[in-house]
Scaffold this motif. Structure first.
Motif, mmCIF file in Angstrom:
data_model
loop_
_atom_site.group_PDB
_atom_site.id
_atom_site.type_symbol
_atom_site.label_atom_id
_atom_site.label_comp_id
_atom_site.label_asym_id
_atom_site.label_seq_id
_atom_site.Cartn_x
_atom_site.Cartn_y
_atom_site.Cartn_z
ATOM 1 N N VAL A 1 78.570 42.898 18.240
ATOM 2 C CA VAL A 1 79.995 43.125 18.008
ATOM 3 C C VAL A 1 80.448 44.280 18.886
ATOM 4 O O VAL A 1 79.740 45.283 19.027
ATOM 5 N N TYR A 2 81.629 44.126 19.478
ATOM 6 C CA TYR A 2 82.240 45.163 20.313
ATOM 7 C C TYR A 2 83.525 45.624 19.645
ATOM 8 O O TYR A 2 84.241 44.829 19.034
ATOM 9 N N ASP A 3 83.809 46.920 19.777
ATOM 10 C CA ASP A 3 85.008 47.457 19.148
ATOM 11 C C ASP A 3 86.288 47.018 19.837
ATOM 12 O O ASP A 3 87.356 47.066 19.235
ATOM 13 N N SER B 1 83.596 43.420 10.295
ATOM 14 C CA SER B 1 83.929 43.995 11.604
ATOM 15 C C SER B 1 85.014 43.178 12.301
ATOM 16 O O SER B 1 85.921 43.739 12.920
ATOM 17 N N GLY C 1 87.156 43.977 15.406
ATOM 18 C CA GLY C 1 86.061 43.847 16.365
ATOM 19 C C GLY C 1 86.029 42.469 17.022
ATOM 20 O O GLY C 1 86.732 41.551 16.609
ATOM 21 N N VAL D 1 78.476 47.674 19.071
ATOM 22 C CA VAL D 1 78.369 48.461 17.848
ATOM 23 C C VAL D 1 76.935 48.394 17.324
ATOM 24 O O VAL D 1 76.300 47.344 17.359
ATOM 25 N N ARG E 1 77.244 50.989 11.469
ATOM 26 C CA ARG E 1 78.585 50.575 11.046
ATOM 27 C C ARG E 1 78.595 50.166 9.575
ATOM 28 O O ARG E 1 79.513 50.514 8.831
ATOM 29 N N LYS F 1 91.162 48.321 15.932
ATOM 30 C CA LYS F 1 90.477 49.601 16.118
ATOM 31 C C LYS F 1 91.090 50.382 17.272
ATOM 32 O O LYS F 1 91.412 49.826 18.286
ATOM 33 N N GLY G 1 85.684 52.361 13.095
ATOM 34 C CA GLY G 1 85.720 51.350 12.048
ATOM 35 C C GLY G 1 86.078 51.921 10.686
ATOM 36 O O GLY G 1 85.794 51.322 9.667
#
Length: 199
Positions: A8-10, A130, A135, A160, A165, A187, A192
């Motif tokens: 997962v990427y923000d 997320s 995310g 992440v 997280r 975000k 988060g």
């Protein structure tokens, strides 16, 4: 044999960069999945939803056709309306699975779709939360001999740490993914730890 690598990427931009590098390294679009938020795509979806109010296609899955996505796998981006979250951009095998969740063909909504894709239920809860908080999830199904390369590429784009997280979520009182809980804003800081947005 294939290995599934999921991160997962923000930000959507980080996920997009990871996908472009995967493709440049020779990974095929059929091996890559993405689901997440993209403000312009979501705005386009909402405009379409207002225009076609009451049309099942506007409230279910509408895979394919997000304008301006660019070449390669990202050109196949579409939108999936997930109950409790709303529209997310999506492409790949995971997108197809989640489209089934959006239309009721896969039980359990977002969480059920992630589990049906092959993610353990414990991990899927954190991934789902997320996504709900803005995310973007990227998943790669790579052959054994290319899995390490795929993992290195994905890590270069600063995904992440999902254990950290999950601990952050729990410290804020989170007890598990709840599709009925208030939505969270996109975000900004990458922590988060936002407060719910009033609906």
């Amino acid at each position: 044999m294939t290995v599934t690598i999921t991160h997962v990427y923000d930000t959507y931009e980080s996920a997009e960069s990871a996908i472009r590098e995967l493709e440049a390294a020779g990974f095929h679009r059929d091996e890559i999945s993405i689901i997440g938020t993209n403000a312009k795509a979501v705005d386009d979806f909402r405009a379409m939803e207002e225009k076609e109010e009451g049309d099942a296609a506007a409230t279910g899955a509408t895979l394919g056709g997000v304008a301006g996505a660019g070449a390669g796998m990202l050109a196949s981006l579409g939108l999936v309306a997930i109950p409790g979250i709303g529209p997310l951009v999506a492409a790949g095998v995971l997108a197809t699975t989640l489209a089934g969740a959006a239309t009721g063909a896969v039980a359990g909504g977002l969480l059920g779709g992630l589990v049906a894709y092959g993610i353990s239920e414990d991990e899927a809860e954190v991934y789902a939360e997320s996504l709900k908080r803005g995310g973007t999830l990227v998943s790669l199904r790579a052959a054994d001999d290319k899995a390490d390369e795929g993992e290195r590429i994905m890590l270069r784009h600063r995904p992440v740490d999902m254990e950290v997280r999950a601990d952050q979520y729990r410290a804020d009182g989170w007890q598990g993914y709840d599709p009925e809980a208030p939505a969270f804003p996109q975000k900004e800081s990458g922590t988060g730890r936002q407060q719910p947005r009033a609906m």
